[in-house]
Design a protein around this motif. Structure first.
Motif, PDB file in Angstrom:
ATOM      1  N   GLY A 129      43.294  44.436  33.214  1.00  0.00           N
ATOM      2  CA  GLY A 129      44.673  44.006  33.021  1.00  0.00           C
ATOM      3  C   GLY A 129      45.508  44.923  32.175  1.00  0.00           C
ATOM      4  O   GLY A 129      46.596  44.528  31.718  1.00  0.00           O
TER       5      GLY A 129
ATOM      6  N   ASN B 144      38.828  39.606  33.323  1.00  0.00           N
ATOM      7  CA  ASN B 144      39.677  40.331  34.275  1.00  0.00           C
ATOM      8  C   ASN B 144      40.973  39.560  34.501  1.00  0.00           C
ATOM      9  O   ASN B 144      41.155  38.457  33.965  1.00  0.00           O
ATOM     10  CB  ASN B 144      38.935  40.557  35.599  1.00  0.00           C
ATOM     11  CG  ASN B 144      38.312  39.273  36.142  1.00  0.00           C
ATOM     12  OD1 ASN B 144      39.010  38.317  36.446  1.00  0.00           O
ATOM     13  ND2 ASN B 144      36.980  39.250  36.237  1.00  0.00           N
ATOM     14  N   GLN B 145      41.883  40.116  35.320  1.00  0.00           N
ATOM     15  CA  GLN B 145      43.199  39.508  35.514  1.00  0.00           C
ATOM     16  C   GLN B 145      43.124  38.131  36.165  1.00  0.00           C
ATOM     17  O   GLN B 145      43.980  37.278  35.920  1.00  0.00           O
ATOM     18  CB  GLN B 145      44.073  40.436  36.370  1.00  0.00           C
ATOM     19  CG  GLN B 145      44.537  41.690  35.630  1.00  0.00           C
ATOM     20  CD  GLN B 145      45.302  42.636  36.524  1.00  0.00           C
ATOM     21  OE1 GLN B 145      44.785  43.099  37.529  1.00  0.00           O
ATOM     22  NE2 GLN B 145      46.550  42.936  36.157  1.00  0.00           N
TER      23      GLN B 145
END
Length: 501
Positions: free
Chosen positions: A238, A131-132
């Motif tokens: 993202g 994930n980001q």
């Protein structure tokens, strides 16, 4: 959410096994409506059929409202205009030819299946660190303040209707029984495979949503808007482009659901008009040259005008109400399947038919399956509206949870009283030359007879031979050919092929 979807998923699986028993033995058009009429009560079958038509009609409205919510990801400009365009598109597709419906549904459904599989893979990646923030999420969102049981028991119980909305349509496989090739073999295969579909497409998806998306996520659900957790997970990965693609797929899924609901609702209304005796105005039986019941289509699609009320009350609030109505209607359908199966099994035993004569028998659900479905669904219907009463009474929410129950009862009792046999049917033949003696019954007695009359089917005398399916020579040849493939050189290829198909 995971617990509710798991509980409802198990109930749905048992329900489909019960439906599979009846649909394999009697592959007739009308599905569970026909079985409720045949094994329980013609009046109840009438009320159930109209309830299911209303379910499909409101489903179209809820799907068009969902389209407005999905579009808000990109723009808030008069989303009702887009809904109107979609409404015209769906009505046009269904008015042309059944082939147009089938072709559109095939491609939209294929896209849905592929996307859900991609979502599961991506959801696992996001959870373990893709994930980001590049952090491991695991079960953190189940331990933030207020989680995992947000809103207490009322919040938990409310999810039952959401899960029932999501599982809606699974019972439609019974509708296709009358047009299925070799139903005594294919229907059991389809029903048994539903377990894996529920596990893959519902339970796994819900698990990953709950793990990755906190209930505090901005604009997840409020009066004005609702953001899809599917889209949020792609955002967390993202990629704005991927999130937009996911939102587009959800939009096509909404169209697919609306397309199916409009088609099914139109056919249910048409079926009510052509059945004997007719249970709907004869105008709905008229068809175009292509065989499309246009008046039934017009009536079903007209209910969709409800979706344009979002301009006044907010898309999020309208979506919630319509979802409740459709979810409860689905529960009534499952309850009715359990009721019909309960009566069917009792009739089979009472009339001394051996269990070996059943084309398909879900042995592990004997004898508890039907009562389990009837009781568990009834309990869920009662408790799921808890949040509309406690801690504060909400009249609108309460009505959306429970309005269908009294409507069904009124239609059931009303039709039974209207269609009850007249006095002439009860007269006995008298010897020739004997004068009939008029029978004067008191007013209280006549009122009592009206109030206690019911048209419940007698399990001792119901015809269990009518419409029974008997395998044709081509069915036996088809089975032989299939078995030969499973024992040949390419047996593993064919096993995988049939599993996927």
């Amino acid at each position: 959410m995971l617990l509710c979807y798991g509980i409802v998923g198990f109930i749905v699986y048992v329900t489909l096994l019960l439906l599979g028993e009846m649909a394999t033995q009697y592959p007739v058009a009308g599905s569970f409506n026909a079985y409720a009429t045949r094994f329980f009560s013609p009046s109840y079958g009438f009320a159930l059929s109209w309830n299911y038509w209303f379910n499909d009609a409101v489903s179209v409205a809820s799907d068009l409202t969902a389209a407005q919510l999905v579009l808000q990801y990109w723009t808030t400009w008069h989303t009702w205009v887009i809904s109107l365009i979609f409404w015209v598109f769906l009505v046009t597709v269904n008015a042309i030819h059944v082939r147009a419906y089938g072709e559109l549904e095939y491609w939209l459904s294929s896209l849905k299946v592929v996307t859900v599989i991609v979502f599961i893979i991506l959801g696992i990646a996001v959870n373990v660190g893709g994930n980001q923030q590049h952090e491991y999420i695991g079960g953190k969102n189940w331990h933030i303040p207020g989680a995992p049981f947000v809103g207490g028991f009322g919040g938990f119980a409310r999810v039952f209707v959401t899960a029932s909305f999501a599982y809606g349509g699974t019972e439609s496989l019974g509708i296709t029984a009358g047009e299925t090739k070799n139903p005594s073999r294919n229907m059991p295969r389809v029903v048994k495979f539903v377990f894996w579909r529920i596990l893959l497409f519902y339970i796994l998806s819900i698990l990953l949503m709950g793990l990755n998306v906190p209930y505090t996520y901005p604009n997840l659900s409020n009066k004005e808007t609702t953001t899809s957790p599917f889209t949020i997970v792609f955002q967390m990965a993202g990629s704005t482009v991927a999130a937009s693609f996911m939102n587009t797929v959800i939009l096509t899924s909404v169209l697919s659901a609306g397309n199916h609901a409009l088609f099914a609702g139109t056919r249910v209304l048409y079926g009510l008009a052509v059945t004997q005796p007719p249970q709907a105005p004869s105008i709905f039986a008229r068809t175009s040259r292509n065989g499309v019941p246009l008046f039934a289509l017009a009536a079903t699609s007209s209910i969709s005008i409800l979706c344009f009320g979002s301009s006044f009350i907010g898309s999020g609030a309208l979506w919630s109400w319509l979802q409740n109505i459709v979810g409860v209607s689905n529960q009534i359908a499952w309850f009715s399947i359990g009721l019909a199966s309960w009566r069917f099994r009792r009739a089979w035993i009472r009339q001394g038919r051996p269990l070996s004569e059943l084309k398909f028998r879900a042995a592990w659900t004997w004898p508890w399956g039907p009562p389990f479905v009837v009781i568990s669904v009834a309990v869920i219907i009662i408790i799921q509206g808890w949040s509309s009463v406690i801690p504060k009474f909400s009249a609108v929410d309460f009505v959306s949870f429970y309005i269908e129950i009294p409507v069904l009862i009124v239609m059931y009792v009303g039709y039974m009283l209207v269609r009850r046999p007249g006095p002439s049917s009860a007269q006995t033949a008298l010897p020739t030359g004997t004068e009939a003696v008029p029978q004067h019954r008191s007013v209280p007695r006549r009122v009592w007879n009206v109030l206690t009359y019911n048209d419940q089917v007698d399990v001792k005398t119901v015809d269990l031979r009518r419409d029974e399916y008997h395998e044709a020579a081509e069915d036996i040849a088809d089975d032989t050919q299939r078995e030969a493939k499973f024992h040949g050189r390419w047996r593993w290829f064919w096993k995988v092929y049939y599993a996927v198909v």
